[in-house]
Design a protein around this motif. Structure first.
Motif, PDB file in Angstrom:
ATOM      1  N   UNK A  61     -22.063  13.571   0.241  1.00  0.00           N
ATOM      2  CA  UNK A  61     -21.030  13.278  -0.753  1.00  0.00           C
ATOM      3  C   UNK A  61     -21.390  13.886  -2.102  1.00  0.00           C
ATOM      4  N   UNK A  62     -22.662  13.859  -2.437  1.00  0.00           N
ATOM      5  CA  UNK A  62     -23.133  14.423  -3.714  1.00  0.00           C
ATOM      6  C   UNK A  62     -22.948  15.937  -3.754  1.00  0.00           C
ATOM      7  N   UNK A  63     -23.191  16.594  -2.625  1.00  0.00           N
ATOM      8  CA  UNK A  63     -23.130  18.056  -2.568  1.00  0.00           C
ATOM      9  C   UNK A  63     -21.701  18.585  -2.460  1.00  0.00           C
ATOM     10  N   UNK A  64     -20.849  17.861  -1.777  1.00  0.00           N
ATOM     11  CA  UNK A  64     -19.483  18.334  -1.568  1.00  0.00           C
ATOM     12  C   UNK A  64     -19.319  18.888  -0.169  1.00  0.00           C
ATOM     13  N   UNK A  65     -18.079  19.218   0.180  1.00  0.00           N
ATOM     14  CA  UNK A  65     -17.770  19.690   1.530  1.00  0.00           C
ATOM     15  C   UNK A  65     -17.353  21.152   1.512  1.00  0.00           C
ATOM     16  N   UNK A  66     -17.335  21.729   2.719  1.00  0.00           N
ATOM     17  CA  UNK A  66     -16.847  23.094   2.925  1.00  0.00           C
ATOM     18  C   UNK A  66     -17.582  24.141   2.090  1.00  0.00           C
ATOM     19  N   UNK A  67     -18.893  24.015   1.995  1.00  0.00           N
ATOM     20  CA  UNK A  67     -19.695  24.977   1.250  1.00  0.00           C
ATOM     21  C   UNK A  67     -20.232  26.046   2.186  1.00  0.00           C
ATOM     22  N   UNK A  68     -20.286  27.283   1.697  1.00  0.00           N
ATOM     23  CA  UNK A  68     -20.956  28.306   2.491  1.00  0.00           C
ATOM     24  C   UNK A  68     -22.461  28.191   2.232  1.00  0.00           C
TER      25      UNK A  68
ATOM     26  N   UNK B 247     -24.678  30.104   0.742  1.00  0.00           N
ATOM     27  CA  UNK B 247     -25.099  30.411  -0.629  1.00  0.00           C
ATOM     28  C   UNK B 247     -24.771  29.251  -1.569  1.00  0.00           C
ATOM     29  N   UNK B 248     -23.553  28.714  -1.460  1.00  0.00           N
ATOM     30  CA  UNK B 248     -23.151  27.602  -2.320  1.00  0.00           C
ATOM     31  C   UNK B 248     -24.017  26.372  -2.067  1.00  0.00           C
ATOM     32  N   UNK B 249     -24.289  26.114  -0.791  1.00  0.00           N
ATOM     33  CA  UNK B 249     -25.107  24.960  -0.440  1.00  0.00           C
ATOM     34  C   UNK B 249     -26.519  25.105  -1.001  1.00  0.00           C
ATOM     35  N   UNK B 250     -27.112  26.287  -0.858  1.00  0.00           N
ATOM     36  CA  UNK B 250     -28.457  26.516  -1.392  1.00  0.00           C
ATOM     37  C   UNK B 250     -28.485  26.371  -2.912  1.00  0.00           C
ATOM     38  N   UNK B 251     -27.444  26.882  -3.592  1.00  0.00           N
ATOM     39  CA  UNK B 251     -27.373  26.769  -5.049  1.00  0.00           C
ATOM     40  C   UNK B 251     -27.258  25.311  -5.488  1.00  0.00           C
ATOM     41  N   UNK B 252     -26.407  24.561  -4.810  1.00  0.00           N
ATOM     42  CA  UNK B 252     -26.255  23.134  -5.160  1.00  0.00           C
ATOM     43  C   UNK B 252     -27.523  22.358  -4.855  1.00  0.00           C
ATOM     44  N   UNK B 253     -28.164  22.681  -3.732  1.00  0.00           N
ATOM     45  CA  UNK B 253     -29.414  22.005  -3.376  1.00  0.00           C
ATOM     46  C   UNK B 253     -30.483  22.270  -4.438  1.00  0.00           C
ATOM     47  N   UNK B 254     -30.579  23.516  -4.901  1.00  0.00           N
ATOM     48  CA  UNK B 254     -31.558  23.861  -5.943  1.00  0.00           C
ATOM     49  C   UNK B 254     -31.245  23.135  -7.249  1.00  0.00           C
ATOM     50  N   UNK B 255     -29.966  23.020  -7.576  1.00  0.00           N
ATOM     51  CA  UNK B 255     -29.563  22.327  -8.806  1.00  0.00           C
ATOM     52  C   UNK B 255     -29.936  20.842  -8.732  1.00  0.00           C
ATOM     53  N   UNK B 256     -29.664  20.215  -7.599  1.00  0.00           N
ATOM     54  CA  UNK B 256     -30.012  18.802  -7.417  1.00  0.00           C
ATOM     55  C   UNK B 256     -31.525  18.629  -7.460  1.00  0.00           C
ATOM     56  N   UNK B 257     -32.269  19.566  -6.838  1.00  0.00           N
ATOM     57  CA  UNK B 257     -33.731  19.508  -6.858  1.00  0.00           C
ATOM     58  C   UNK B 257     -34.234  19.472  -8.297  1.00  0.00           C
TER      59      UNK B 257
ATOM     60  N   UNK C 199     -38.600  23.343   1.202  1.00  0.00           N
ATOM     61  CA  UNK C 199     -38.456  22.231   2.137  1.00  0.00           C
ATOM     62  C   UNK C 199     -37.194  21.425   1.831  1.00  0.00           C
ATOM     63  N   UNK C 200     -36.902  21.227   0.537  1.00  0.00           N
ATOM     64  CA  UNK C 200     -35.702  20.500   0.127  1.00  0.00           C
ATOM     65  C   UNK C 200     -34.439  21.235   0.599  1.00  0.00           C
ATOM     66  N   UNK C 201     -34.408  22.526   0.401  1.00  0.00           N
ATOM     67  CA  UNK C 201     -33.242  23.307   0.826  1.00  0.00           C
ATOM     68  C   UNK C 201     -33.092  23.232   2.348  1.00  0.00           C
ATOM     69  N   UNK C 202     -34.212  23.279   3.074  1.00  0.00           N
ATOM     70  CA  UNK C 202     -34.150  23.149   4.529  1.00  0.00           C
ATOM     71  C   UNK C 202     -33.634  21.765   4.920  1.00  0.00           C
ATOM     72  N   UNK C 203     -34.090  20.725   4.234  1.00  0.00           N
ATOM     73  CA  UNK C 203     -33.620  19.365   4.503  1.00  0.00           C
ATOM     74  C   UNK C 203     -32.116  19.272   4.277  1.00  0.00           C
ATOM     75  N   UNK C 204     -31.651  19.787   3.151  1.00  0.00           N
ATOM     76  CA  UNK C 204     -30.222  19.746   2.825  1.00  0.00           C
ATOM     77  C   UNK C 204     -29.415  20.537   3.855  1.00  0.00           C
ATOM     78  N   UNK C 205     -29.896  21.707   4.223  1.00  0.00           N
ATOM     79  CA  UNK C 205     -29.192  22.509   5.226  1.00  0.00           C
ATOM     80  C   UNK C 205     -29.143  21.793   6.570  1.00  0.00           C
TER      81      UNK C 205
END
Length: 160
Positions: A33-40, A42-52, A103-109
Motif C-alpha cells: 500500500x505504501x509503494x503503490x500499484x502497477x509499478x514497473x 524501475x519505478x518499484x526500485x526507485x520507490x524502494x530506494x526512497x523508502x529505504x 537486500x531491501x530492494x530484493x525484499x520489496x521486489x
C-alpha cells in the motif's frame, strides 16, 4: 499444523506458526500500500530506494530491526521481532539482522511479485532452461535459482 514453510536465502526453509504467517502477510500488504500499484521494475526500485532512505534514520546504509519496526509503526502496522527477523532472513546476504539497500530492494521486489504470485517464485519451479549470458549486469546467480527443480541447462556466459 496449518502454518507453512517459508523459504530462506540459501535453500533453507523454516516452519512458521500460522499467527506469524498472518502477521507477515499484513506487513507485506502495508508495504504494498505504501509503494503503490502497477509499478514497473524501475519505478518499484526507485520507490524502494526512497523508502529505504526515509527509514535509515541513522544513515548507516542498513536497516536494523529497530528501524524496520519504526517503519511499520509509521504505517500503523504492528510487526513483531520474529516476523521482522523472518523477512530479513529471506533476503539477507550475510545472515545478520539488518538489510542493506540491495537486500531491501530484493525484499520489496519479492513482496511485489508475491502479490501477483502467492509463492513469489513465478515459473521458477517449472523452468528448464535459463540463459543469462547476454546480461553483463548480472554478477551472481539470480535469487531463487534453487527453486528451479527442473532446470536442465544454465548458460552463464561465454569464455573469453
Amino acid at each position: 499444523a496449518d502454518g507453512r514453510f517459508t523459504p530462506l536465502k540459501g535453500e533453507r526453509e523454516v516452519y512458521v506458526d500460522p499467527a506469524l504467517v498472518e502477521e507477515k502477510r499484513g506487513a507485506k500488504a502495508a508495504l504494498m500500500a505504501e509503494l503503490g500499484e502497477n509499478l514497473n521494475v524501475r519505478q518499484l526500485d526507485e520507490r524502494a530506494a526512497k523508502v529505504f532512505k526515509q527509514i535509515d534514520v541513522d544513515m548507516g546504509g542498513t536497516l536494523d530491526l529497530t528501524e524496520l519496526s519504526r517503519c511499520f509503526r509509521r504505517m500503523r502496522v504492528r510487526v513483531s521481532k520474529p516476523v521482522l527477523k523472518m523477512m530479513v532472513a529471506e533476503v539477507s546476504n550475510d545472515g545478520d539482522d539488518s538489510v542493506d539497500l540491495d537486500e531491501w530492494i530484493r525484499l520489496i521486489n519479492n513482496i511485489y511479485r508475491g502479490a501477483q504470485d502467492w509463492q513469489g517464485v513465478g515459473d521458477l519451479k517449472t523452468l528448464e532452461e535459463l540463459d543469462i549470458s547476454n546480461n553483463p549486469d548480472i554478477k551472481r546467480l539470480p535469487y531463487g535459482i534453487g527453486l528451479c527443480k527442473n532446470l536442465k541447462r544454465l548458460k552463464l556466459g561465454q569464455k573469453h
